[in-house]
Structures are given as C-alpha cells and as structure tokens.
Enzyme design. Structure first.
Site, mmCIF file in Angstrom:
data_model
loop_
_atom_site.group_PDB
_atom_site.id
_atom_site.type_symbol
_atom_site.label_atom_id
_atom_site.label_comp_id
_atom_site.label_asym_id
_atom_site.label_seq_id
_atom_site.Cartn_x
_atom_site.Cartn_y
_atom_site.Cartn_z
ATOM 1 C CG HIS A 1 -2.073 0.922 1.101
ATOM 2 N ND1 HIS A 1 -2.004 2.275 1.319
ATOM 3 C CD2 HIS A 1 -3.351 0.660 0.730
ATOM 4 C CE1 HIS A 1 -3.187 2.807 1.111
ATOM 5 N NE2 HIS A 1 -4.029 1.871 0.746
ATOM 6 C CG ASP B 1 -8.422 -4.283 -2.961
ATOM 7 O OD1 ASP B 1 -7.618 -3.385 -3.277
ATOM 8 O OD2 ASP B 1 -9.652 -4.116 -2.912
HETATM 9 C C1 SDX Z 1 -6.225 0.029 -3.012
HETATM 10 O O1 SDX Z 1 -4.416 4.543 -2.073
HETATM 11 C C2 SDX Z 1 -5.354 3.927 -1.479
HETATM 12 O O2 SDX Z 1 -5.787 4.283 -0.390
HETATM 13 C C3 SDX Z 1 -5.936 2.737 -2.228
HETATM 14 C C4 SDX Z 1 -6.960 1.900 -1.472
HETATM 15 C C5 SDX Z 1 -8.245 2.667 -1.228
HETATM 16 O O3 SDX Z 1 -8.978 2.331 -0.277
HETATM 17 O O4 SDX Z 1 -8.586 3.548 -2.065
HETATM 18 O O5 SDX Z 1 -6.427 1.482 -0.219
HETATM 19 C C6 SDX Z 1 -7.369 0.657 -2.276
HETATM 20 O O6 SDX Z 1 -6.004 0.353 -4.146
HETATM 21 C C7 SDX Z 1 -5.350 -0.953 -2.280
HETATM 22 C C8 SDX Z 1 -4.146 -1.454 -3.157
HETATM 23 C C9 SDX Z 1 -4.645 -2.572 -4.071
HETATM 24 N N1 SDX Z 1 -3.591 -2.931 -5.031
HETATM 25 C C10 SDX Z 1 -2.911 -4.116 -4.900
HETATM 26 O O7 SDX Z 1 -3.089 -4.918 -3.982
HETATM 27 C C11 SDX Z 1 -1.927 -4.370 -6.040
HETATM 28 C C12 SDX Z 1 -0.623 -4.932 -5.470
HETATM 29 N N2 SDX Z 1 0.069 -3.845 -4.767
HETATM 30 C C13 SDX Z 1 1.089 -3.097 -5.450
HETATM 31 O O8 SDX Z 1 0.957 -3.013 -6.821
HETATM 32 C C14 SDX Z 1 1.543 -1.843 -4.701
HETATM 33 O O9 SDX Z 1 1.785 -2.232 -3.421
HETATM 34 C C15 SDX Z 1 0.636 -0.625 -4.689
HETATM 35 C C16 SDX Z 1 0.202 -0.237 -6.056
HETATM 36 C C17 SDX Z 1 -0.561 -0.870 -3.838
HETATM 37 C C18 SDX Z 1 1.436 0.526 -4.059
HETATM 38 O O10 SDX Z 1 2.431 0.876 -4.968
HETATM 39 P P1 SDX Z 1 3.583 1.913 -4.547
HETATM 40 O O11 SDX Z 1 3.236 2.650 -3.326
HETATM 41 O O12 SDX Z 1 3.944 2.690 -5.768
HETATM 42 O O13 SDX Z 1 4.778 0.972 -4.123
HETATM 43 P P2 SDX Z 1 5.859 0.398 -5.105
HETATM 44 O O14 SDX Z 1 5.211 -0.268 -6.282
HETATM 45 O O15 SDX Z 1 6.871 1.452 -5.353
HETATM 46 O O16 SDX Z 1 6.490 -0.766 -4.209
HETATM 47 C C19 SDX Z 1 7.566 -0.516 -3.318
HETATM 48 C C20 SDX Z 1 8.405 -1.793 -3.354
HETATM 49 C C21 SDX Z 1 8.848 -2.180 -4.778
HETATM 50 O O17 SDX Z 1 9.998 -2.994 -4.647
HETATM 51 P P3 SDX Z 1 11.502 -2.307 -4.792
HETATM 52 O O18 SDX Z 1 11.428 -1.377 -5.990
HETATM 53 O O19 SDX Z 1 11.710 -1.600 -3.514
HETATM 54 O O20 SDX Z 1 12.420 -3.475 -4.997
HETATM 55 O O21 SDX Z 1 7.592 -2.895 -2.895
HETATM 56 C C22 SDX Z 1 7.429 -3.833 -3.971
HETATM 57 C C23 SDX Z 1 7.749 -3.094 -5.257
HETATM 58 O O22 SDX Z 1 8.216 -4.007 -6.258
HETATM 59 N N3 SDX Z 1 6.019 -4.233 -3.945
HETATM 60 C C24 SDX Z 1 5.581 -5.472 -4.120
HETATM 61 C C25 SDX Z 1 4.185 -5.405 -3.962
HETATM 62 N N4 SDX Z 1 3.829 -4.148 -3.708
HETATM 63 C C26 SDX Z 1 4.959 -3.429 -3.701
HETATM 64 N N5 SDX Z 1 6.251 -6.635 -4.404
HETATM 65 C C27 SDX Z 1 5.480 -7.734 -4.524
HETATM 66 N N6 SDX Z 1 4.122 -7.760 -4.380
HETATM 67 C C28 SDX Z 1 3.454 -6.612 -4.102
HETATM 68 N N7 SDX Z 1 2.126 -6.626 -3.961
#
Ligand code: SDX
Length: 427
Positions: free
Chosen positions: A305, A362
C-alpha cells in the site's frame, strides 16, 4: 512552527509549514516557482498534498483510519452504511430524525429512467461491470441537466442523493442484463443493503428472502470501503471536478480509475491469483519467490500500500469477518485458508518485512464477496458502491473550498530541444 528553507544556487527561500489536526505537517511550496524558478518532482505524488481535507485521516505507520474523526473499527461495528454516507458528506453523525430523512430521500431516488435499459442493452453481455457502471453514471448527467452546476450546493446535494440511491440499481440491473435475467425493481420497504441484494438475486418466479448475514456483511463491506483520503480514484474525482465538470462526470472518472488492477481492481485480481495458485499446484514459497523477483511481472495482489506501512485496519477487520461469515453461511472455501497461509509465508519473508508490505483491503474482501454469491467480475463494482460516498464527499469539499484551483501540475521536460520542420523530401 519552524519554516522550511530551500537553498537553490545562491538563492534561499523560506517556506511556511502547516500542521494538521493529528500532528501531520506540510510545507507550502506555492511561492517556489515564482521565487526560485524551480518546481518539485514527485512521482505518484507520494510526498505531495494537493490541499487540505477533513473527510478521512490515515496514519499509515500505525494502521489507523478515521472517517471524520471516528475510528473505522467503531463504524464497522456499529454504523449503517447510509449513516456513514451522511457522516462523510455532512461531517457529523446524523440524529435519528436526520438519518430517517436521509434514508427516505435515498429511497425516493432508487428508480432509474426506464430508457436507461437501452444503455445496458447496448453492451455485449460479456462487458465488464465497471465499464457499464462508469457509462451509466455518466449517462445520469443527461437526465438531470438542471442539476449539474457544481457550484450550486442544492444541485450538488440532489445529485449526490441520486448517485447514492441509483448506484445499487445500476449495478444490479447491469448484472441482470449480463446474465439474461429480468430486471428487479427497487422495493421501498427495504433497507439499502437488503434492497440491493433483492435486485441482484431475486427472480420473478419465486419470493426472495434476504439472508440477514449477507445483508449485515454487505453493510460492513460498504462501510469499510466508503472513503480513504486522496487515493487514486478520489484524486481522479477531484481533478475532474477542479475543472468544474459536473459530479456525474467526476465520479465516472473515479470509477474508471478504480477499475485499474493496482487500485480497486485488485480485489478481483486476488481471487484470480489464488485460483491460479491452486490450478498450477504452486507451493507458497514459489509464489513468494515469484513476487520478489524483479524480472517477474507477478506481484502479490492484495499486498502492499502506498500509505499503510503496517496492517491496513480494514484488512484486519475483513480477515476476521471472512472466517465468521463463511462459517455463518456454511461455506467452506479453501481459498480462505490459502490466503491466510500466503499472508503468513509473505510476512515471514524479509523482502515483505523490509518493504513493509502487508495485506490491504483487497486481500480478503473477494473471498467474502464470493461466499455471498457475487461473481468475481463484480467485486470491483461492489468496491465502487462502497466508495461512492467518499468520492462525492471529496468532490463537495473541493468545490466548496474557496482556495480550490484547477489541477494543472507542472513537468520536467526531457524531450527534444527546439528544431525546424523538415520537408518530406528531405527526411
Ligand atoms: C487500493 O491509495 C489507497 O488508499 C488505495 C486503497 C483505497 O482504499 O482507495 O487502499 C485501495 O487500491 C489498495 C491497493 C490494491 N492494489 C494491490 O493490492 C496491487 C498490489 N500492490 C502493489 O501493486 C503496490 O503495493 C501498490 C500499487 C498498492 C502501491 O504501490 P507503490 O506505493 O507505488 O509501491 P511500489 O510499487 O513502489 O512498491 C515498493 C516496493 C517495490 O519494490 P523495490 O522497488 O523496492 O524493490 O515494494 C514492492 C515493489 O516491487 N512491492 C511489491 C508489492 N507491492 C509493492 N512486491 C510484490 N508484491 C506486491 N504486492
């Protein structure tokens, strides 16, 4: 309050700091470009607040979510969804008579114009419900041309009531159309959740009795999804509204933003991911290894998140509710056990611990939706139904704020320097 000081070359600029109700700080950079000729760069606005808001507060480090100051745990336990919809929009919990009046006004607007059926029937039966909901929401603006002015509080208020009232009917009717079943009209003697469940699952051939466990669970899910600050879809609603587009168009933009798999679409992706793990016979160590591999596009859906660097409080509530609801409904879904084991394996892995990646809202919601009888491709429209009061509250707050300006971010240009046009025969 200490100011911030920006030094750029030989220049220096003091920037005022502001503090929020819960002790969070913001540095106002409004004077930056005028004084120093520079802008800030902040991908995904991870460090940037566009403005002030009183609707929700999230403490990502502590896993806290407040709607108008009330903890989500208390609202989840005690509040009806329309009570929360009122709270988010008007800022205070309604009295008994205020809630009765609000519920009555919502009940009076649940019907759709009959010719909206042609809109649903223009879609292929395979259309995704989020595409239909966004189109139907946009279409509502064409039926109420006299109530579109976003600067007219009365027009906005009636439009908000129409949106909250008609969303369940639009979602249920799109389901009935896609499944080749007759439309079921709203029943004014039913509550919000009960009315929606009946429009979704009743058939003319027999009486339909709402299961109170399903109705109570739906109310919980709607409350938990009702608002979440400046998330992607709420920011889309605000951005479109900042241009003084009407609320139907702004909310339709929010619906499209929510449909993305990184945002609201994740609840559908989680179920598909769990089913894929079972179908492929993957062990959980392999799944976690794939999620960690930067060369592998696979991500653990429902995990991570932008704001929560602790458990999403909504995920905590839903994890407990999932076990209780499935037991109450007599549903034995092996995917719940799989999800819990996957959470355990991930949270014991340094990659997730170091990046503070926890289950989000989710991760467990889809398992509950499915146990309640909803098809997987409807999970995100159910998220949208819950988020609707949040979207309209954010829109109302933005349009009522005299300091609101049209959203128009700057950029750092890295394209070609200026150059002359080249005639075709010289290319
Ligand atoms: C919602 O914003 C809100 O409030 C949203 C929400 C709401 O109520 O409106 O809470 C609802 O959208 C919840 C999120 C649902 N999405 C997912 O579950 C999709 C999976 N999650 C990711 O795609 C990600 O965690 C996000 C999109 C939720 C957040 O993305 P960020 O903040 O841009 O974080 P990032 O992608 O930069 O990740 C930071 C690190 C990265 O690794 P490094 O570059 O440090 O090596 O964490 C890793 C990412 O690769 N990472 C994950 C991961 N999520 C982040 N690695 C594996 N699996 C994951 N799910």
């Amino acid at each position: 309050m200490p100011d911030a000081v920006v030094r750029f070359g030989d220049d220096e600029l003091n920037l005022p700091a502001h503090v929020g109700t819960q002790g969070d700080y913001a540095i106002d950079i409004s004077a930056l470009r005028g004084a120093l000729g520079i802008v800030t760069l902040d991908r995904g606005f991870a460090n940037t607040a566009e403005g002030r808001s009183s609707v929700s507060f999230i403490d990502g480090e502590e896993g806290v979510l407040l709607y108008r100051g009330y903890p989500i745990e208390q609202l989840a336990e005690q509040a009806r969804f329309l009570e929360v919809a009122y709270l988010l929009q008007y800022g205070e919990l309604p009295t008994k008579s205020e809630l009765e009046q609000y519920e009555e006004s919502i009940t009076r607007h649940t019907l759709l114009r009959e010719d909206m059926k042609h809109l649903f029937e223009a879609f292929p039966h395979s259309a995704h419900p989020m595409q239909i909901l966004a189109s139907a929401t946009s279409a509502l603006a064409t039926y109420y041309p006299d109530a579109l002015n976003p600067l007219d509080p009365e027009a906005v208020d009636i439009s908000c009531r129409r949106l909250v009232a008609k969303a369940p009917t639009m979602v249920a009717w799109s389901y009935k159309y896609r499944t080749h079943q007759p439309y079921v009209y709203p029943a004014n003697d039913l509550g919000y959740s009960e009315n929606f469940l009946r429009m979704m699952f009743a058939v003319p051939a027999e009486d339909y009795v709402v299961d109170p466990v399903v109705a109570t669970t739906l109310n919980l899910l709607l409350v938990l999804h009702a608002d979440h600050g400046q998330n992607c879809s709420s920011s889309a609603v605000r951005l479109v509204g900042s241009g003084h587009a009407n609320i139907f168009s702004s909310v339709a933009a929010g619906i499209h933003a929510l449909s993305g798999p990184l945002h609201g679409g994740a609840n559908q992706e989680v179920l598909e991911m769990l089913e894929w793990i079972v179908a492929e016979g993957l062990d959980l160590d392999t799944v976690v290894r794939k999620a960690k591999d930067r060369n592998d596009p696979f991500r653990l859906m429902g995990f991570g998140h932008r704001v929560y660097k602790n458990f999403d409080p909504r995920a905590r509530i839903l994890k407990k509710a999932a076990a209780d609801v499935l037991h109450a409904l007599g549903v034995d879904d092996p995917l719940l056990d799989l999800a819990m084991r996957l959470e355990e394996v991930a949270l014991s892995d340094d990659y997730f611990v170091e990046r503070k990646l926890y289950p989000n809202v989710d991760f467990y919601s889809g398992i509950i939706y499915r146990a309640m009888g909803f098809p997987i491709d409807m999970f995100t429209v159910l998220f949208a139904m819950g988020r609707l009061p949040g979207w309209i509250s954010q829109f109302r707050e933005l349009l009522a704020d005299p300091e609101t300006r049209i959203f128009r971010p700057r950029q750092l240009y890295i394209g070609s320097p200026v150059r002359d046009f080249v005639a075709m025969d010289e290319r």
